[in-house]
Design a protein around this motif. Structure first.
Motif, mmCIF file in Angstrom:
data_model
loop_
_atom_site.group_PDB
_atom_site.id
_atom_site.type_symbol
_atom_site.label_atom_id
_atom_site.label_comp_id
_atom_site.label_asym_id
_atom_site.label_seq_id
_atom_site.Cartn_x
_atom_site.Cartn_y
_atom_site.Cartn_z
ATOM 1 N N GLY A 24 45.786 44.435 42.024
ATOM 2 C CA GLY A 24 46.376 43.628 40.960
ATOM 3 C C GLY A 24 46.454 42.168 41.333
ATOM 4 N N SER A 25 46.723 41.349 40.312
ATOM 5 C CA SER A 25 46.823 39.905 40.490
ATOM 6 C C SER A 25 47.897 39.393 39.546
ATOM 7 C CB SER A 25 45.473 39.234 40.195
ATOM 8 O OG SER A 25 45.568 37.826 40.280
ATOM 9 N N THR A 26 48.427 38.203 39.845
ATOM 10 C CA THR A 26 49.421 37.574 38.975
ATOM 11 C C THR A 26 48.779 36.425 38.198
ATOM 12 O OG1 THR A 26 51.244 38.120 40.445
ATOM 13 C CG2 THR A 26 51.627 36.356 38.874
ATOM 14 N N SER A 75 38.801 46.553 42.728
ATOM 15 C CA SER A 75 39.268 47.397 41.624
ATOM 16 C C SER A 75 40.225 48.459 42.147
ATOM 17 C CB SER A 75 38.090 48.043 40.891
ATOM 18 O OG SER A 75 37.213 48.693 41.788
ATOM 19 N N THR A 95 51.131 40.390 34.901
ATOM 20 C CA THR A 95 50.442 41.144 35.946
ATOM 21 C C THR A 95 49.110 41.659 35.413
ATOM 22 O OG1 THR A 95 52.515 41.830 36.954
ATOM 23 C CG2 THR A 95 50.569 43.126 37.500
ATOM 24 N N VAL A 96 48.051 41.367 36.132
ATOM 25 C CA VAL A 96 46.727 41.890 35.803
ATOM 26 C C VAL A 96 46.490 43.107 36.689
ATOM 27 C CG1 VAL A 96 44.262 41.383 35.622
ATOM 28 C CG2 VAL A 96 45.942 39.537 35.332
ATOM 29 N N THR A 97 46.279 44.261 36.078
ATOM 30 C CA THR A 97 46.014 45.467 36.860
ATOM 31 C C THR A 97 44.587 45.934 36.623
ATOM 32 O OG1 THR A 97 46.864 46.898 35.091
ATOM 33 C CG2 THR A 97 48.409 46.221 36.803
ATOM 34 N N THR A 98 43.959 46.402 37.678
ATOM 35 C CA THR A 98 42.628 46.995 37.569
ATOM 36 C C THR A 98 42.677 48.395 38.148
ATOM 37 O OG1 THR A 98 41.888 46.165 39.727
ATOM 38 C CG2 THR A 98 41.549 44.722 37.816
ATOM 39 N N LEU A 132 40.699 47.095 33.066
ATOM 40 C CA LEU A 132 41.546 45.915 33.257
ATOM 41 C C LEU A 132 42.627 45.915 32.195
ATOM 42 C CD1 LEU A 132 40.463 42.294 34.076
ATOM 43 C CD2 LEU A 132 41.878 42.702 32.056
ATOM 44 N N SER A 192 48.351 53.593 37.295
ATOM 45 C CA SER A 192 49.455 52.808 37.858
ATOM 46 C C SER A 192 50.504 53.724 38.486
ATOM 47 C CB SER A 192 50.100 51.942 36.772
ATOM 48 O OG SER A 192 50.843 52.726 35.845
ATOM 49 N N SER A 222 50.147 43.135 31.678
ATOM 50 C CA SER A 222 51.530 43.518 31.391
ATOM 51 C C SER A 222 52.466 42.373 31.795
ATOM 52 C CB SER A 222 51.906 44.790 32.140
ATOM 53 O OG SER A 222 53.251 45.146 31.861
#
Length: 567
Positions: free
Chosen positions: A394-396, A391, A356-359, A338, A240, A341
């Protein structure tokens, strides 16, 4: 054993007691980085150099981490209070191990001291001090172990990264590691700021080395899997800050045998960690310490000198030495990570929450990842925007809670699915009916300490109920750690078995921890100077019994706690 420093351009050391003359390699001619794939710490002030000799000559150890150089103002000493480059005990040990074929990393800092950038504010003196380590010991690998309150010193971190940038310019082969405390959920916010300091200086940390030990999450913690969880979570944090980080930039350092918090890292845990490292191409495996890699004699507490478990001498060295830096294929296949947060939220019925989805790419190349959620109760809808990411993107996540959803905590599984496989993370959604207020207790008794006494809480050290400072009401808890204890206060409660709960509490002060142990294991902490609320989600086991705890940290000042809730 005496040390004679010879007048030679290669900085040669003569060991008069053995007759061995060892020319320390100049910076730039050290062995390749694969040599450092396994480099356990050695306490150079421990007086057990014979065990290091045996590890090198009889067990195939190719590298080790010599600890610790300490900053004293703008000068440096070894932990035995003798100056670097002129220590009649440590210098011969390093020279002898090198004569036996072992490469060395020199580590500064540790639990009882700080690296030079933390004790000296003059950049030129910091640069010169670190260069002296390189020159005196002919090393191309430096380690900096930053613990306790030092990790929050952002000015020192900035000086540290500037020094590394300067030194890398003068020493092209120089690599450095930052050894940092970690939870199973990853680095603390202060640890992430260390990564950001490197980013701001225009460089990446070569090895982010994780102290996978002493989580203070209960003696039943499965330490091998805990180390794996910490590594996975930390890589996501690293990426990140800088997407270029991979597992090759990460190190794992457990404390072998019995840990200070009573948990135990076993040989089975060592195999778990070594297997994970080989599968993912982890940059370095280490442990604290080679001095402890032996069974105990007698009954005295011998944490500095043995593992306090039943083992063969150097058994952990034998378990880690076969690792060659992921030669089994780590990093050659495509995979991703994955993370969420925040990982939990509390929502009033009729409301919604987002996360927040982070990959991140952990090996190979980027790929398409489809997101989905399962386990949400009737009346709760979970959506993603966008529903599919590449990958590294990110997504909400949005969780919308209907007005008729029953109050309670619900674990929702968020899954990313790609061609390489799938990875999941848990999002804990707590639904409330509204209202509330400080001082509540749920199943906790005296949760706001308004009785004016500790009971039924049980505490160690000098903890007490105080009338100021308080978060609400007339009383609060003040926990006072000592140099050898965290000042923990506990309350054991019996809840519904196999049920999700949320513990909250208000705290202030350095390294204030709350959490549960026993039938469930979870914790969190903060370092705030004013009241702030901590939240811990957990799921009870078959008995439903857990111990709620709050504590500070060794050698730190008091922390205050108030208004616990358990829902």
């Amino acid at each position: 054993m005496s040390l004679a420093k010879m007048a030679a351009s290669a900085c040669a050391f003569a060991l008069a007691a053995t007759g061995v003359t060892v020319a320390l390699a100049p910076a730039g001619s050290a062995a390749t980085n694969s040599v450092y794939a396994v480099a356990p710490y050695v306490d150079m002030s421990n007086g057990q150099e014979g065990l290091l000799d045996t590890a090198v000559t009889g067990h195939g150890l190719k590298a080790y981490t010599a600890a610790f150089v300490l900053g004293e103002g703008c000068t440096q000493i070894w932990g035995d209070t003798l100056p670097i480059g002129n220590d009649p005990y440590t210098d011969p040990e390093i020279a002898r191990a090198r004569s036996e074929g072992a490469s060395v990393i020199v580590s500064s800092g540790g639990a009882s001291g700080e690296p030079l950038a933390w004790t000296c504010a003059t950049q030129s003196s910091i640069d010169a001090g670190y260069q002296a380590i390189i020159d005196d010991y002919g090393v191309t690998q430096l380690d900096f172990d930053v613990e306790g309150a030092a990790i929050a010193d952002t000015a020192a971190a900035a000086r540290q990264m500037q020094a590394m940038k300067d030194l890398k310019g003068a020493n092209p082969n120089l690599r450095f590691s930052m050894t940092l405390p970690v939870l199973t959920s990853g680095l603390t916010a202060d640890g992430v700021n260390i990564l950001k300091a490197a980013k701001n200086a225009g460089l990446r940390i070569d090895v982010v080395n994780l102290m996978t030990m002493d989580y203070y999450a209960g003696t039943g913690t499965e330490m091998g899997q805990a180390a794996v969880s910490a590594a996975r979570a930390t890589l996501a944090q690293m990426q990140s800050v800088d997407p270029g980080y991979t597992y090759a930039d990460l190190g794992i350092t457990p404390m072998i045998g019995k840990n200070d918090d009573g948990s135990t890292f076993t040989l089975a845990d060592a195999r778990t960690v070594e297997s994970f490292a080989a599968q993912n191409g982890v940059g370095r495996l280490s442990f604290w310490s080679a001095n402890r890699d032996q069974p105990c004699g007698g009954t005295a507490n011998s944490l500095p000198t043995c593992s306090e478990i039943s083992q063969n001498s150097l058994a952990f060295t034998d378990a880690f030495v076969p690792y060659q830096g992921g030669s089994g294929g780590g990093g050659t296949t495509t995979d991703f990570s994955l993370a969420l947060s925040p990982a939990s939220a509390s929502v009033v019925r009729g409301g919604s929450a987002t996360a927040t989805v982070t990959t991140a790419v952990t090996s190979g190349s980027a790929e398409s990842v489809a997101l989905s959620a399962s386990g949400a109760p009737s009346g709760v809808s979970v959506s993603f925007s966008p529903a599919s990411v590449t990958s590294g993107g990110g997504s909400t996540l949005t969780a919308a809670v209907g007005s008729s959803v029953a109050a309670g905590s619900y674990p929702i599984t968020v899954t990313g699915t790609a061609a390489s496989g799938s990875h999941s993370a848990t999002y804990t959604l707590t639904v409330t009916t509204g209202g509330g207020g400080g001082g509540g207790g749920g199943s906790l008794t005296n949760a706001g300490f308004e009785t004016g006494s500790l009971s039924p809480w049980t505490c160690t050290g000098g903890s007490s109920v105080v009338s100021a400072p308080v978060h609400s009401g007339s009383h609060a808890l003040q926990v006072t750690p000592s140099s050898s204890g965290t000042g923990e206060c506990d309350q054991t409660v019996t809840l519904s078995p196999n049920t999700a709960y949320t513990l909250t509490g208000w705290v202030q002060g350095p390294y204030a921890y709350i959490g549960v142990s026993g039938g469930a294991t979870a914790s969190t902490w903060s370092n705030g100077t004013s009241w702030n609320q901590l939240t811990v989600s957990f799921t009870t086991g078959s008995s439903g019994t857990v111990t709620v705890f709050v504590h500070g940290w060794y050698g730190q000042s008091a922390v205050d706690a108030d208004d616990f809730t358990l829902t």
